[in-house]
Design an enzyme around this catalytic site. Sequence first.
Site, PDB file in Angstrom:
ATOM      1  N   HIS A  80      -7.452  -6.919   6.915  1.00 51.76           N
ATOM      2  CA  HIS A  80      -7.202  -5.963   8.003  1.00 51.76           C
ATOM      3  C   HIS A  80      -7.348  -6.646   9.364  1.00 51.76           C
ATOM      4  CE1 HIS A  80      -6.161  -1.712   8.707  1.00 51.76           C
ATOM      5  NE2 HIS A  80      -6.545  -2.012   9.922  1.00 51.76           N
ATOM      6  N   GLU A 133      -2.450  -1.594  -3.360  1.00 51.82           N
ATOM      7  CA  GLU A 133      -3.600  -0.922  -2.756  1.00 51.82           C
ATOM      8  C   GLU A 133      -3.384   0.583  -2.732  1.00 51.82           C
ATOM      9  OE1 GLU A 133      -3.517  -2.625   1.158  1.00 51.82           O
ATOM     10  OE2 GLU A 133      -4.901  -4.198   0.541  1.00 51.82           O
ATOM     11  N   HIS A 176       0.871  -1.186   0.000  1.00 52.88           N
ATOM     12  CA  HIS A 176       0.000   0.000   0.000  1.00 52.88           C
ATOM     13  C   HIS A 176       0.907   1.235   0.000  1.00 52.88           C
ATOM     14  CE1 HIS A 176      -3.971   1.883   1.560  1.00 52.88           C
ATOM     15  NE2 HIS A 176      -3.274   2.761   0.880  1.00 52.88           N
TER      16      HIS A 176
HETATM   17  C1  LIG Z   1      -6.533  -1.794   3.121  1.00 51.19           C
HETATM   18  C2  LIG Z   1      -6.007  -2.322   4.388  1.00 51.19           C
HETATM   19  O1  LIG Z   1      -6.703  -2.574   5.332  1.00 51.19           O
HETATM   20  C3  LIG Z   1      -4.580  -2.614   4.473  1.00 51.19           C
HETATM   21  O2  LIG Z   1      -4.257  -3.322   3.353  1.00 51.19           O
HETATM   22  C4  LIG Z   1      -3.716  -1.409   4.476  1.00 51.19           C
HETATM   23  O3  LIG Z   1      -2.589  -1.691   3.680  1.00 51.19           O
HETATM   24  C5  LIG Z   1      -3.245  -1.108   5.850  1.00 51.19           C
HETATM   25  O4  LIG Z   1      -2.433   0.026   5.710  1.00 51.19           O
HETATM   26  P1  LIG Z   1      -1.257   0.251   6.745  1.00 51.19           P
HETATM   27  O5  LIG Z   1      -0.334  -0.941   6.635  1.00 51.19           O
HETATM   28  O6  LIG Z   1      -0.651   1.562   6.286  1.00 51.19           O
HETATM   29  O7  LIG Z   1      -1.893   0.309   8.108  1.00 51.19           O
HETATM   30  N1  LIG Z   2      -5.896  -5.377   2.804  1.00 47.47           N
HETATM   31  C1  LIG Z   2      -5.442  -5.755   4.135  1.00 47.47           C
HETATM   32  C2  LIG Z   2      -3.960  -5.883   4.120  1.00 47.47           C
HETATM   33  O1  LIG Z   2      -3.344  -5.883   3.070  1.00 47.47           O
HETATM   34  C3  LIG Z   2      -3.197  -6.044   5.382  1.00 47.47           C
HETATM   35  O2  LIG Z   2      -3.905  -5.562   6.476  1.00 47.47           O
HETATM   36  P1  LIG Z   2      -3.214  -5.857   7.908  1.00 47.47           P
HETATM   37  O3  LIG Z   2      -3.096  -7.360   8.040  1.00 47.47           O
HETATM   38  O4  LIG Z   2      -1.863  -5.190   7.907  1.00 47.47           O
HETATM   39  O5  LIG Z   2      -4.162  -5.272   8.918  1.00 47.47           O
END
Ligand SMILES: CC(=O)[C@@H](O)[C@H](O)COP(=O)(O)O
Ligand SMILES: NCC(=O)COP(=O)(O)O
Length: 248
Positions: free
Chosen positions: A200, A76, A44
């Site tokens: 998440h 993402e 992301h």
């Molecule tokens: C969309 C989501 O919930 C996660 O994939 C996101 O990548 C979390 O971002 P952070 O790692 O910056 O918290």
């Molecule tokens: N889309 C969720 C992700 O890529 C990772 O979320 P998290 O496990 O770091 O909360």
Amino acid sequence: MPAELSVNLNAVAILRNRRDLPWPSVVDMGRIALRAGAHGLTVHPRPDQRHIRFSDLPALRQLIDEEFPQDEFNIEGYPTEAFLRLVAASRPEQVTLVPDDPSQPTSDHGWDFIADRDMLTSVVAQLKEHGARVSLFCDPDASQAQLEAAKATGADRVELYTGPYGACHDDSARASKELESLKKTAGIAEALGLGVNAGHDLTVANLPALTRAIPNMAEVSIGHGLTADALEYGMAETVRRFRTALGQ
Ligand SMILES: CC(=O)[C@@H](O)[C@H](O)COP(=O)(O)O
Ligand SMILES: NCC(=O)COP(=O)(O)O
């Protein structure tokens, strides 16, 4: 068919960024994860590059192209022009669009598909022209009308936000309610022809109940909890533990 596991490397990158040093290596951790059977890697690249840097993307694309061509790259982000340029250069197999404001500490809600339908429809079409599968971040309790709007954008999948479920920890009553909500939303999405991803705050402990609630889930993307476990068990063993929790 058990859901596929995509390992999110954000938490590895945030540890790397603490010092002006090249370790832990995002690419090396990604390689270990894919060797251990993860189906893909997720990043992301946030506008402030707090963890994943834009420079990480070509290296991860090269890793998958050269060593794991059967696996997937999932990027993402919020669809700004800068993000879309990053995506065009990285040719990911999947793009997950997230309605995050740059100031957000993390992702904590899905799209308002009705309000953002026109913008999302245009972006989805642009991304699909580049051959990407498109997934849209979705609230765990999204309504029928919201999911119909999501389908109308042309997206392939929704990714159910599982943060509220992940926050239940030992509150089994609350976890059951969250799972019921996720199950209902997944059922509506599937009936509309949308694939279902999730992510998440997922962990080895909370994954089995989620996979029972949503047996047709296509993919989970996991980073924070998986990286925490990797500090204890190592990345390879951790990926194997998460795959077992998924029923793989
Ligand atoms: C969309 C989501 O919930 C996660 O994939 C996101 O990548 C979390 O971002 P952070 O790692 O910056 O918290
Ligand atoms: N889309 C969720 C992700 O890529 C990772 O979320 P998290 O496990 O770091 O909360």
